[in-house]
Design an enzyme around this catalytic site. Structure first.
Site, PDB file in Angstrom:
ATOM      1  N   THR A   1       0.806  -1.645  -0.227  1.00 55.81           N
ATOM      2  CA  THR A   1      -0.225   0.305  -0.089  1.00 55.81           C
ATOM      3  C   THR A   1       0.994   1.523   0.276  1.00 55.81           C
ATOM      4  O   THR A   1       2.117   1.125   0.443  1.00 55.81           O
ATOM      5  CB  THR A   1      -1.117   0.184   1.174  1.00 55.81           C
ATOM      6  OG1 THR A   1      -0.160   0.499   2.254  1.00 55.81           O
ATOM      7  CG2 THR A   1      -1.714  -0.822   1.110  1.00 55.81           C
ATOM      8  N   ASP A   2       0.027   2.593  -0.607  1.00 56.05           N
ATOM      9  CA  ASP A   2       0.858   4.085   0.009  1.00 56.05           C
ATOM     10  C   ASP A   2       0.343   3.547   1.504  1.00 56.05           C
ATOM     11  O   ASP A   2      -0.568   3.214   1.807  1.00 56.05           O
ATOM     12  CB  ASP A   2       0.098   4.471  -0.991  1.00 56.05           C
ATOM     13  CG  ASP A   2       0.975   5.814  -1.018  1.00 56.05           C
ATOM     14  OD1 ASP A   2       1.342   6.174  -0.220  1.00 56.05           O
ATOM     15  OD2 ASP A   2       0.860   6.983  -2.249  1.00 56.05           O
ATOM     16  N   TRP A   3       1.450   5.287   2.376  1.00 50.81           N
ATOM     17  CA  TRP A   3       1.118   4.784   3.594  1.00 50.81           C
ATOM     18  C   TRP A   3      -0.017   5.260   3.649  1.00 50.81           C
ATOM     19  O   TRP A   3      -0.605   6.140   3.815  1.00 50.81           O
ATOM     20  CB  TRP A   3       2.247   6.088   3.362  1.00 50.81           C
ATOM     21  CG  TRP A   3       3.793   4.818   4.227  1.00 50.81           C
ATOM     22  CD1 TRP A   3       4.224   5.334   5.356  1.00 50.81           C
ATOM     23  CD2 TRP A   3       4.014   4.207   3.496  1.00 50.81           C
ATOM     24  NE1 TRP A   3       5.322   4.514   5.536  1.00 50.81           N
ATOM     25  CE2 TRP A   3       6.026   3.233   3.908  1.00 50.81           C
ATOM     26  CE3 TRP A   3       4.010   3.179   2.412  1.00 50.81           C
ATOM     27  CZ2 TRP A   3       6.983   2.482   4.059  1.00 50.81           C
ATOM     28  CZ3 TRP A   3       4.833   2.117   1.821  1.00 50.81           C
ATOM     29  CH2 TRP A   3       6.101   2.157   2.752  1.00 50.81           C
ATOM     30  N   GLY A   4      -0.557   3.909   4.600  1.00 51.49           N
ATOM     31  CA  GLY A   4      -2.535   4.559   4.782  1.00 51.49           C
ATOM     32  C   GLY A   4      -2.975   3.855   4.047  1.00 51.49           C
ATOM     33  O   GLY A   4      -4.262   4.841   4.525  1.00 51.49           O
ATOM     34  N   ALA A   5      -2.877   3.368   2.397  1.00 52.17           N
ATOM     35  CA  ALA A   5      -3.915   3.690   1.394  1.00 52.17           C
ATOM     36  C   ALA A   5      -4.955   1.921   2.113  1.00 52.17           C
ATOM     37  O   ALA A   5      -5.714   2.280   1.402  1.00 52.17           O
ATOM     38  CB  ALA A   5      -3.344   3.705   0.162  1.00 52.17           C
TER      39      ALA A   5
END
Length: 799
Positions: free
Chosen positions: A228-232
């Site tokens: 994931t992108d960070w927090g996605a």
């Protein structure tokens, strides 16, 4: 499975934990199974390794590494060998710093010039982006470390990037938005692909099986891990089913409990977790092979020189009336512009690199110039300063040559928010106009990673665009100005006369939570060329101090759709130099709508004065094909195709036609706009190539949910308004001490935090805002204060 024996020994809890980050930048380790922890670091034009307090927006300090030109500047070289060398240099620095995975490159399309993160992306063209991206990945991974191709997919705006729902027709998806990812995956085999924050067709990218499994793995053969992108991460259970392997930075156990319960309740088959673990174990094997012996003591010095070379190769000469450039050594020069003294060499956000050295344009010019003077001319904040302006104009009045450095300041382009217009600051425009009235030898040096309007271009004699050219960009610009390097950079995006000429200008970000791509694949030159809209500088444009002659175009069919194209290029000018030869394919089949021409080949050729070389291109089926949604396959329409060789999309020097066999061309039954491109496309036009859909209705009190943000809810909720004000105070405390939306650091963090969906708030700071507190704010904004308090009480009892 490759690692079946290890997986069989692991408990369910351990397997789930491995699929979630241990810390902000590290993955879990299980020494009892020989499973190492990986360290991931932001990129892609350098490394942003944080050893202290961590964040995902480039706010806290990172160790010093080489800051290379950003993607927009690097791509302007059109030199895949040089970009591969850049990747190799970054890979070696990663080995030096014990980094296993570099988070890059970004190959998203520049759909609209106002996207705040366009400086991190290569081009408006998928063919060019894919080739440049693949070369970068090959370079980095040659050192035994990994990369993360991002942001998959359709992340083309910063506003509401964590919640917007992208609606795009299938042909635009296949022919425009996905090919750069496809090329990079197939040619470079990145170790990971990073999913984007946004939704596609109503499903978050983290949960999107069609993207992550059906297309990425099944169709393209991707064999790496998806992170994931960070927090996605939206729904971890759906993510496992979709093929999402690693959640970063981790939910500190929140999702782990949900996943375990889903397995125990029979809602999630454990094999999905086993598959993810298997891919992560392979990822560890692939990214822990860095050889420290390849890292020399001179690495940073060597890379600084390489950064200078790349910046110079990407410098784009847009204008050079009366051959004002190059200047002679020891020329008397007056340098004007605060950006010449305080360089802007990269963009804001997660890609922010702490450079090992930093040279300004002033430093570079003083390496060569004789007598020189410097005047600020303007302040970096867009406010008028009559004293600075007057001083600069008076200096220009008595100067032989003026080098005027202008461009976009930090507040104009950044991760976290989009640009509001395409102009440079007003105080800079006023300076250009005033100096132009008193001096006829003005050389403008532009900095900035995105397209800008240039109504003042006719008033100056020379324009050199350096974009965001890294820590040695000032030296590289001087190398070009004084003729030590012959400019050879070319534009990788179109520069329109005004923003209103951009087809999506009337609706881009107007409904930011629902991005309906009315224009289909008609972005950048695909629109301007097909619609015959004049532009200031076309795609692929860039001048040289020398001249090149094209000749002897030869076309040879090697198979049904395999075509070899050759041509000769000769340097007929007075300087050694390099030319970017571009191959465009223009279909004349009369069938489905399509752009009038598309880039399908390019080559950068180094030529000494008087030298001639042959360039060769090989075309295949995809070079001519369109995507057939009904057949779910690429098809060739029978008919005539023009093969055009040129120095830009507007400067075609050679052309030949070939006839191809294929399917009978059929004109698509859809809105005539996609054939005529007359006027602006509408929702009514779009549904004829897409399908009918419900427009997004902005949320109001009573309809807020966990996808809503504090910024949205504060409009109708007092408690959220108070929370918003508290956010401003807390963020201001660490960014200058006051609430200041002209401060790029403050604005980036404030926009990112306040507009973050409530579901994601606990992922970044679960200690300060647990899930039940985020739920409380949503209930309170809906007018259900008591219900909100009950969630907090219930959660506390369950602890």
């Amino acid at each position: 499975m490759k690692h079946k024996k290890i997986i069989e020994r692991m408990s369910l809890e351990e397997k789930i934990a491995l699929c979630s980050g241990k810390s902000f930048w590290e993955t879990q380790e299980f020494s009892q199974y020989g499973i190492k922890s990986l360290f991931l670091s932001d990129g892609p034009h350098g490394l942003r390794k944080q050893v202290g307090e961590s964040d995902h927006l480039g706010l806290n300090a990172s160790i010093a590494t080489t800051c290379f030109p950003t993607a927009s500047a690097a791509a302007a070289t059109w030199d895949v060998d040089l970009i591969r060398e850049m990747g190799d240099a970054i890979g070696k620095e990663a080995v030096k710093e014990d980094i296993n995975i570099v988070l890059g490159p970004g190959v998203n399309m520049k759909r609209n010039p106002l996207c705040g993160r366009n400086f991190e992306y290569f081009s408006e063209d998928p063919f060019l982006s894919g080739k440049i991206g693949a070369a970068w990945i090959q370079g980095v991974q040659s050192n035994g470390v990994g990369t993360s191709l991002k942001h998959f997919a359709l992340n083309n705006q910063e506003l509401k990037r964590m919640s917007t729902n992208v609606l795009v027709d299938e042909r635009a998806l296949r022919e425009y938005y996905l090919p750069a990812f496809e090329t990079a995956v197939k040619e470079a085999k990145p170790t990971t692909v990073m999913c984007a924050y946004n939704k596609v067709e109503g499903t978050y990218c983290s949960d999107n099986k069609r993207l992550l499994s059906d297309i990425l793995r099944e169709e393209w053969g991707f064999d790496g891990a998806v992170i994931t992108d960070w927090g996605a991460m939206n729904n971890r259970i759906d993510g496992f089913k979709a093929g999402l392997d690693l959640e970063m930075p981790g939910s500190k156990g929140r999702f782990d409990k949900e996943v375990k319960k889903a397995v125990e309740d029979g809602l999630l088959d454990e094999r999905y977790i086993d598959q993810a673990v298997d891919r992560l174990l392979t990822l560890i094997e692939r990214t822990t092979k860095g050889n420290k012996e390849s890292v020399t003591k001179e690495l940073h010095d060597k890379n600084h020189k390489l950064a200078r070379r790349i910046a110079a190769a990407g410098g784009i000469l847009l204008k050079n009336d009366d051959k004002l450039l190059p200047l002679k050594d020891d020329s008397e020069v007056t340098i004007i512009g605060e950006l010449a003294k305080i360089p802007r060499y990269q963009g804001n956000g997660s890609s922010l690199v702490t450079p090992t050295k930093l040279s300004s344009l002033l430093d570079g010019i003083r390496e060569y110039a004789g007598k020189n003077r410097f005047f600020s001319g303007y302040s970096l904040k867009d406010v008028e300063d009559d004293a600075l302006l007057k001083e600069a104009v008076e200096a220009a009045r008595t100067s032989n040559t003026v080098v005027l450095c202008i461009g976009l300041t930090d507040i104009y382009e950044s991760e976290g928010f989009d640009r509001e217009h395409m102009r440079i600051p007003a105080n800079q425009i006023k300076l250009i106009e005033a100096v132009a009235e008193v001096n006829e030898n003005i050389i403008v040096i532009i900095v900035g990673g995105s397209a800008i309007e240039m109504p003042w271009a006719a008033k100056v004699q020379a324009i050199l665009h350096m974009q965001l050219s890294g820590q040695a960009g000032g030296l590289a610009a001087a190398d070009i100005v004084f003729g030590k390097v012959n400019p050879s950079g070319k534009l990788t995006e179109t520069y329109p006369f005004i923003y209103e000429d951009v087809v999506s200008s009337t609706y881009f970000n107007k409904n930011p939570k629902q991005g309906a791509y009315f224009e289909s694949m008609y972005c950048g030159y695909r629109y301007f060329e097909t619609a015959k809209v004049p532009v200031r500088y076309p795609f692929g444009f860039g001048l040289s101090y020398t001249e090149f002659k094209y000749s002897n175009l030869q076309v040879k069919k090697l198979g049904l759709y395999d075509v070899e194209v050759t041509a000769n290029v000769e340097n007929v000018g007075e300087f050694d130099g390099a030319e970017v030869v571009q191959l465009y394919v223009a279909a004349s089949t009369g069938g489905v709508y399509r752009p009038s021409k598309e880039l399908k080949g390019f080559a950068k050729v180094q030529l000494e004065k008087g030298e001639s070389k042959q360039v060769r291109f090989n075309l295949d089926k995809r070079s001519f094909a369109v995507y057939d949604q009904d057949k779910k396959d690429w098809i060739i329409e029978e008919g005539i195709y023009a093969l055009q060789i040129g120095a830009s999309i507007k400067d075609i020097r050679l052309e030949k036609h070939i006839e191809l066999e294929g399917e009978k061309p059929v004109r698509k039954n859809c809105s005539t706009w996609y054939y005529s491109l007359s006027g602006i496309p509408s929702r009514k036009d779009f549904v004829t190539i897409y399908h009918n859909y419900e427009d997004y209705v902005p949320q109001i009190k009573g309809t807020y949910d966990m996808t809503s943000s504090i910024k949205e809810m504060k409009e109708t909720s007092l408690i959220c308004k108070i929370m918003y004000k508290d956010m401003e105070k807390i963020i201001a405390k660490n960014n200058g001490g006051k609430v200041d939306y002209t401060n790029p650091g403050f604005r980036m963090l404030m926009d990112s935090a306040s507009d973050n969906p409530m579901k994601s708030m606990p992922l970044f700071s679960p200690d300060s805002m647990p899930l039940n507190v985020a739920e409380f704010f949503v209930e309170a904004a809906n007018g259900h204060m008591i219900k909100g308090f009950r969630k907090i009480i219930k959660s506390n009892k369950n602890k």
